[in-house]
Design a protein around this motif. Structure first.
Motif, PDB file in Angstrom:
ATOM      1  N   GLN A 114       0.820  -1.212   0.000  1.00  0.00           N
ATOM      2  CA  GLN A 114       0.000   0.000   0.000  1.00  0.00           C
ATOM      3  C   GLN A 114       0.855   1.264   0.000  1.00  0.00           C
ATOM      4  O   GLN A 114       0.577   2.204  -0.737  1.00  0.00           O
ATOM      5  N   SER A 115       1.917   1.288   0.813  1.00  0.00           N
ATOM      6  CA  SER A 115       2.722   2.507   0.920  1.00  0.00           C
ATOM      7  C   SER A 115       3.618   2.729  -0.295  1.00  0.00           C
ATOM      8  O   SER A 115       3.938   3.873  -0.635  1.00  0.00           O
ATOM      9  N   SER A 116       4.026   1.674  -0.979  1.00  0.00           N
ATOM     10  CA  SER A 116       4.918   1.834  -2.129  1.00  0.00           C
ATOM     11  C   SER A 116       4.246   2.595  -3.268  1.00  0.00           C
ATOM     12  O   SER A 116       4.911   3.349  -3.978  1.00  0.00           O
ATOM     13  N   SER A 117       2.955   2.432  -3.417  1.00  0.00           N
ATOM     14  CA  SER A 117       2.265   3.169  -4.484  1.00  0.00           C
ATOM     15  C   SER A 117       2.282   4.673  -4.196  1.00  0.00           C
ATOM     16  O   SER A 117       2.382   5.479  -5.126  1.00  0.00           O
ATOM     17  N   HIS A 118       2.218   5.051  -2.935  1.00  0.00           N
ATOM     18  CA  HIS A 118       2.279   6.471  -2.565  1.00  0.00           C
ATOM     19  C   HIS A 118       3.703   7.019  -2.676  1.00  0.00           C
ATOM     20  O   HIS A 118       3.910   8.181  -2.997  1.00  0.00           O
ATOM     21  N   LEU A 119       4.664   6.171  -2.398  1.00  0.00           N
ATOM     22  CA  LEU A 119       6.071   6.575  -2.403  1.00  0.00           C
ATOM     23  C   LEU A 119       6.641   6.680  -3.817  1.00  0.00           C
ATOM     24  O   LEU A 119       7.547   7.478  -4.076  1.00  0.00           O
ATOM     25  N   ARG A 120       6.109   5.913  -4.732  1.00  0.00           N
ATOM     26  CA  ARG A 120       6.629   5.816  -6.099  1.00  0.00           C
ATOM     27  C   ARG A 120       6.870   7.182  -6.757  1.00  0.00           C
ATOM     28  O   ARG A 120       7.953   7.462  -7.252  1.00  0.00           O
ATOM     29  N   GLN A 121       5.858   8.031  -6.760  1.00  0.00           N
ATOM     30  CA  GLN A 121       5.965   9.302  -7.480  1.00  0.00           C
ATOM     31  C   GLN A 121       7.038  10.203  -6.867  1.00  0.00           C
ATOM     32  O   GLN A 121       7.802  10.838  -7.592  1.00  0.00           O
ATOM     33  N   ALA A 122       7.136  10.225  -5.553  1.00  0.00           N
ATOM     34  CA  ALA A 122       8.157  11.053  -4.892  1.00  0.00           C
ATOM     35  C   ALA A 122       9.562  10.582  -5.264  1.00  0.00           C
ATOM     36  O   ALA A 122      10.455  11.404  -5.506  1.00  0.00           O
ATOM     37  N   LEU A 123       9.761   9.269  -5.323  1.00  0.00           N
ATOM     38  CA  LEU A 123      11.078   8.733  -5.687  1.00  0.00           C
ATOM     39  C   LEU A 123      11.435   9.059  -7.135  1.00  0.00           C
ATOM     40  O   LEU A 123      12.579   9.418  -7.437  1.00  0.00           O
ATOM     41  N   VAL A 124      10.476   8.944  -8.017  1.00  0.00           N
ATOM     42  CA  VAL A 124      10.710   9.262  -9.430  1.00  0.00           C
ATOM     43  C   VAL A 124      10.965  10.761  -9.596  1.00  0.00           C
ATOM     44  O   VAL A 124      11.922  11.164 -10.270  1.00  0.00           O
ATOM     45  N   ASP A 125      10.128  11.600  -8.998  1.00  0.00           N
ATOM     46  CA  ASP A 125      10.280  13.052  -9.112  1.00  0.00           C
ATOM     47  C   ASP A 125      11.629  13.533  -8.607  1.00  0.00           C
ATOM     48  O   ASP A 125      12.207  14.483  -9.141  1.00  0.00           O
ATOM     49  N   ASN A 126      12.141  12.887  -7.576  1.00  0.00           N
ATOM     50  CA  ASN A 126      13.410  13.304  -6.978  1.00  0.00           C
ATOM     51  C   ASN A 126      14.609  12.512  -7.488  1.00  0.00           C
ATOM     52  O   ASN A 126      15.723  12.684  -6.992  1.00  0.00           O
ATOM     53  N   ASN A 127      14.391  11.652  -8.473  1.00  0.00           N
ATOM     54  CA  ASN A 127      15.467  10.833  -9.027  1.00  0.00           C
ATOM     55  C   ASN A 127      16.282  10.179  -7.898  1.00  0.00           C
ATOM     56  O   ASN A 127      17.511  10.249  -7.860  1.00  0.00           O
ATOM     57  N   ALA A 128      15.576   9.529  -6.999  1.00  0.00           N
ATOM     58  CA  ALA A 128      16.201   8.932  -5.811  1.00  0.00           C
ATOM     59  C   ALA A 128      16.993   7.682  -6.163  1.00  0.00           C
ATOM     60  O   ALA A 128      16.618   6.894  -7.035  1.00  0.00           O
ATOM     61  N   HIS A 129      18.098   7.531  -5.445  1.00  0.00           N
ATOM     62  CA  HIS A 129      18.951   6.362  -5.589  1.00  0.00           C
ATOM     63  C   HIS A 129      19.554   6.067  -4.215  1.00  0.00           C
ATOM     64  O   HIS A 129      20.027   6.971  -3.538  1.00  0.00           O
ATOM     65  N   ALA A 130      19.528   4.787  -3.821  1.00  0.00           N
ATOM     66  CA  ALA A 130      20.125   4.398  -2.540  1.00  0.00           C
ATOM     67  C   ALA A 130      20.616   2.964  -2.643  1.00  0.00           C
ATOM     68  O   ALA A 130      20.011   2.133  -3.328  1.00  0.00           O
ATOM     69  N   ASP A 131      21.724   2.713  -1.964  1.00  0.00           N
ATOM     70  CA  ASP A 131      22.276   1.363  -1.872  1.00  0.00           C
ATOM     71  C   ASP A 131      22.657   1.103  -0.425  1.00  0.00           C
ATOM     72  O   ASP A 131      23.358   1.915   0.195  1.00  0.00           O
ATOM     73  N   GLY A 132      22.194  -0.032   0.084  1.00  0.00           N
ATOM     74  CA  GLY A 132      22.510  -0.396   1.458  1.00  0.00           C
ATOM     75  C   GLY A 132      23.546  -1.488   1.532  1.00  0.00           C
ATOM     76  O   GLY A 132      23.613  -2.361   0.671  1.00  0.00           O
ATOM     77  N   THR A 133      24.356  -1.435   2.595  1.00  0.00           N
ATOM     78  CA  THR A 133      25.367  -2.451   2.865  1.00  0.00           C
ATOM     79  C   THR A 133      25.232  -2.874   4.326  1.00  0.00           C
ATOM     80  O   THR A 133      25.251  -2.017   5.214  1.00  0.00           O
ATOM     81  N   VAL A 134      25.088  -4.160   4.552  1.00  0.00           N
ATOM     82  CA  VAL A 134      24.998  -4.661   5.923  1.00  0.00           C
ATOM     83  C   VAL A 134      26.390  -4.632   6.544  1.00  0.00           C
ATOM     84  O   VAL A 134      27.323  -5.235   6.021  1.00  0.00           O
ATOM     85  N   ILE A 135      26.499  -3.917   7.647  1.00  0.00           N
ATOM     86  CA  ILE A 135      27.783  -3.794   8.352  1.00  0.00           C
ATOM     87  C   ILE A 135      27.924  -4.882   9.411  1.00  0.00           C
ATOM     88  O   ILE A 135      28.995  -5.450   9.591  1.00  0.00           O
ATOM     89  N   ALA A 136      26.837  -5.158  10.122  1.00  0.00           N
ATOM     90  CA  ALA A 136      26.843  -6.189  11.163  1.00  0.00           C
ATOM     91  C   ALA A 136      25.421  -6.673  11.379  1.00  0.00           C
ATOM     92  O   ALA A 136      24.460  -5.961  11.081  1.00  0.00           O
ATOM     93  N   ALA A 137      25.304  -7.889  11.895  1.00  0.00           N
ATOM     94  CA  ALA A 137      23.987  -8.450  12.171  1.00  0.00           C
ATOM     95  C   ALA A 137      24.101  -9.434  13.325  1.00  0.00           C
ATOM     96  O   ALA A 137      25.156 -10.034  13.543  1.00  0.00           O
ATOM     97  N   GLY A 138      23.012  -9.567  14.052  1.00  0.00           N
ATOM     98  CA  GLY A 138      22.972 -10.515  15.158  1.00  0.00           C
ATOM     99  C   GLY A 138      21.548 -10.982  15.407  1.00  0.00           C
ATOM    100  O   GLY A 138      20.588 -10.336  15.001  1.00  0.00           O
ATOM    101  N   ILE A 139      21.448 -12.094  16.111  1.00  0.00           N
ATOM    102  CA  ILE A 139      20.146 -12.663  16.434  1.00  0.00           C
ATOM    103  C   ILE A 139      19.645 -12.021  17.724  1.00  0.00           C
ATOM    104  O   ILE A 139      20.347 -11.984  18.722  1.00  0.00           O
TER     105      ILE A 139
END
Length: 168
Positions: A91-116
């Motif tokens: 539901q939220s991705s449809s609302h977010l779509r236009q803002a990301l396109v309008d702002n030419n958004a780009h992001a890349d994530g890298t996991v630094i650490a993880a635990g249980i």
């Protein structure tokens, strides 16, 4: 040895048989209980390992955004999700779509650490530290966001899927 001694000796044997039988039953029962506990611990350890790997991969997918390939991004996120989280994201991705396109958004994530954080054989809560490089039309220089994410992974039909995601 008298006949009376022989009768007394025979009477003592059933008690010995009963005592030895009780010891044998207790040993088998104890071995069964211990085996069951070890099996349960192995199942949880396997779940932790599998869910941790799935959560790390999913965190990268979740923190990746490319305005040019949003449909692929959103489809990948939804493919790894389940339950209320999947519904909410859909539901939220449809609302977010236009803002990301309008702002030419780009992001890349890298996991630094993880635990249980907690685990059972079919539900594992994983805490991840993710660095995310973010750019957009108004900020073309990459900005680094340091995120803490708790992902609850559930095993459904042999796959580990995200049932809840909390960005801390």
């Amino acid at each position: 040895m008298t006949e009376l001694d022989e009768v007394d000796r025979r009477r003592g044997r059933p008690w010995l048989v009963v005592a030895l039988s009780a010891v044998a039953i207790a040993a088998v029962t104890t071995a069964g209980v211990l085996g069951w506990e070890v099996r349960g611990q192995r199942a949880v350890a396997d779940a932790e390992r599998q869910a941790m790997a799935a959560a790390q991969q999913y965190a990268v997918i979740l923190t990746r955004v490319d305005a040019a390939t949003l449909d692929l991004n959103f489809a990948a996120v939804l493919d790894g999700a389940t339950g209320e989280f999947k519904d909410m994201y859909s539901q939220s991705s449809s609302h977010l779509r236009q803002a990301l396109v309008d702002n030419n958004a780009h992001a890349d994530g890298t996991v630094i650490a993880a635990g249980i954080r907690s685990a059972t054989a079919d539900t594992v809560e994983v805490m991840l530290f993710v660095d995310q490089s973010v750019t957009n039309a108004s900020n073309p220089q990459p900005r680094l966001d340091r995120n803490r994410i708790v992902i609850t992974m559930q095993k459904i039909d042999g796959r580990w899927l995200a049932s809840d995601v909390d960005m801390l």
